[in-house]
Write an enzyme that holds these catalytic residues in place. Sequence first.
Site, PDB file in Angstrom:
ATOM      1  N   TYR A 109      -8.575  25.880 -33.298  1.00 49.11           N
ATOM      2  CA  TYR A 109      -7.287  26.295 -32.725  1.00 49.11           C
ATOM      3  C   TYR A 109      -7.442  26.592 -31.240  1.00 49.11           C
ATOM      4  CZ  TYR A 109      -3.919  29.817 -31.126  1.00 49.11           C
ATOM      5  OH  TYR A 109      -3.029  30.536 -30.361  1.00 49.11           O
ATOM      6  N   THR A 167      -3.401  31.874 -24.963  1.00 50.16           N
ATOM      7  CA  THR A 167      -3.894  32.948 -25.822  1.00 50.16           C
ATOM      8  C   THR A 167      -5.211  33.541 -25.325  1.00 50.16           C
ATOM      9  OG1 THR A 167      -4.841  33.343 -28.017  1.00 50.16           O
ATOM     10  CG2 THR A 167      -4.866  31.079 -27.257  1.00 50.16           C
ATOM     11  N   ASP A 168      -5.457  34.792 -25.703  1.00 52.30           N
ATOM     12  CA  ASP A 168      -6.744  35.427 -25.369  1.00 52.30           C
ATOM     13  C   ASP A 168      -7.910  34.718 -26.057  1.00 52.30           C
ATOM     14  OD1 ASP A 168      -6.285  36.351 -28.003  1.00 52.30           O
ATOM     15  OD2 ASP A 168      -6.428  38.473 -27.500  1.00 52.30           O
ATOM     16  N   GLU A 169      -7.606  33.932 -27.107  1.00 55.76           N
ATOM     17  CA  GLU A 169      -8.692  33.284 -27.851  1.00 55.76           C
ATOM     18  C   GLU A 169      -9.446  32.260 -27.002  1.00 55.76           C
ATOM     19  OE1 GLU A 169      -8.359  32.178 -31.827  1.00 55.76           O
ATOM     20  OE2 GLU A 169      -7.015  33.813 -32.353  1.00 55.76           O
ATOM     21  N   LYS A 204      -6.096  24.769 -27.759  1.00 54.05           N
ATOM     22  CA  LYS A 204      -5.259  25.495 -26.784  1.00 54.05           C
ATOM     23  C   LYS A 204      -5.895  25.410 -25.397  1.00 54.05           C
ATOM     24  CE  LYS A 204      -2.081  27.909 -27.175  1.00 54.05           C
ATOM     25  NZ  LYS A 204      -0.615  27.630 -27.054  1.00 54.05           N
TER      26      LYS A 204
END
Length: 342
Positions: free
Chosen positions: A150, A126-128, A154
């Site tokens: 989260y 993810t971009d997060e 990741k």
Amino acid sequence: MKNILVTGGAGFIGSAFARMMVTRYPEYNIIVYDKLTYAGNLDNLLPISDEPNYKFEQGDIAHRETVRRVLSDHAIDTVVNFAAESHVDRSIMGADAFMHTNSIGVYILLDEGRSHGLERFLQVSTDEVYGSLAVGEAVESSPLAPRNPYSAAKAGGELMVRAYHETHGMNTVITRGSNTFGPYQYPEKLLPFFITEAIEDKALPLYGDGMQVRDWLHVEDHVSGIDVALHKGAPGEIYNVAGEDLRHNIHVAHDMLARLGKPTTLLKHVPDREGHDLRYAMNCDKLRALGWKQAHTWETALEATVAWYRNNEWWWRKIKTGEYLEYYKRQYAARLAAAGDS
Ligand code: NAD
Ligand code: TDX
């Protein structure tokens, strides 16, 4: 590549990938492996349930023996891992399940995949993991700076993928997708939550001033990007999959309400998400160089998505009971009360 294990394939993006692969590649066998958590839903796989090249196995990616059995029973040569706890707000309430699946689960899949002799392992990230960017856009070599449980979990999973490539020579690829929307998305995420609440004229809890920025991507474009990275990505590489379409949350909500024909007075500014990332932005030239193109624009994708939730109440009304209502109460009751609504 022949027998592909799609882990987390009963969720939102994984099921879109499974539906696409089953029809696009009749010569591949697509085996979905999913724990069926609150977010896993076999209804998402109904459109392919009778296809001869699709099978389903229930199990946890962190359960070594079951992973081993499934890799062997189906002579799996490729794993595409979507399995995750995926909702930031839930990770703020408690992160055990996030560490279990997003970090440990990835390690178990890699370790069993290596012993089994996998040809290819693709990790959906993810971009997060880049954290909140005040300006500019992240490229694949930008530093990892996750800011919530989260995304930290990741990032942990990703680092283990990197380690298994560097140390053990596994043929891995990582994709980092941006905010994804479309049909079959669990109605806790911004768009499906707001669309389904607005259909019922309920208050829409917008965190803070609503000026946070996200990069929006239709789910069909996200899964076609993963397909390109799976087939053409170089071993050990990372590919951003981005809409490159930055929008403020409040404008996303206004666009959605206009399409539904509902008033903006449904929006209520509520106390902000803790540690809220203000802005995500990625560059995805690297994936475009492999031939990936988006099929959707924001306008066409939003129109189709609003229409889908309007026409598929059978799908989301079943979900919005039991555990969902408990979560809603925990997450929103106090916030809406603070905003003078409930
Ligand atoms: P989702 O929550 O809709 O689906 C997750 C699926 O994983 C569910 O079917 C669930 O049952 C399954 N699962 C959870 N724990 C498991 C376990 N231990 N073993 C086996 N299965 C398990 O999530 P999503 O939005 O479809 O996201 C899919 C992937 O894409 C995730 O890895 C997420 O981090 C990533 N991603 C999501 C977005 C987004 O905007 N939704 C954007 C970029 C990346
Ligand atoms: O009720 C809400 N009100 C609100 O203002 C909700 C649910 C969200 N928001 C805001 C928070 C975010 O700024 O909307 C934005 C989008 O929120 P989410 O849909 O929860 O997504 P986000 O936190 O951006 O994370 C998503 O994108 C990256 C996915 O959930 C992740 O799985 C993915 O990795």
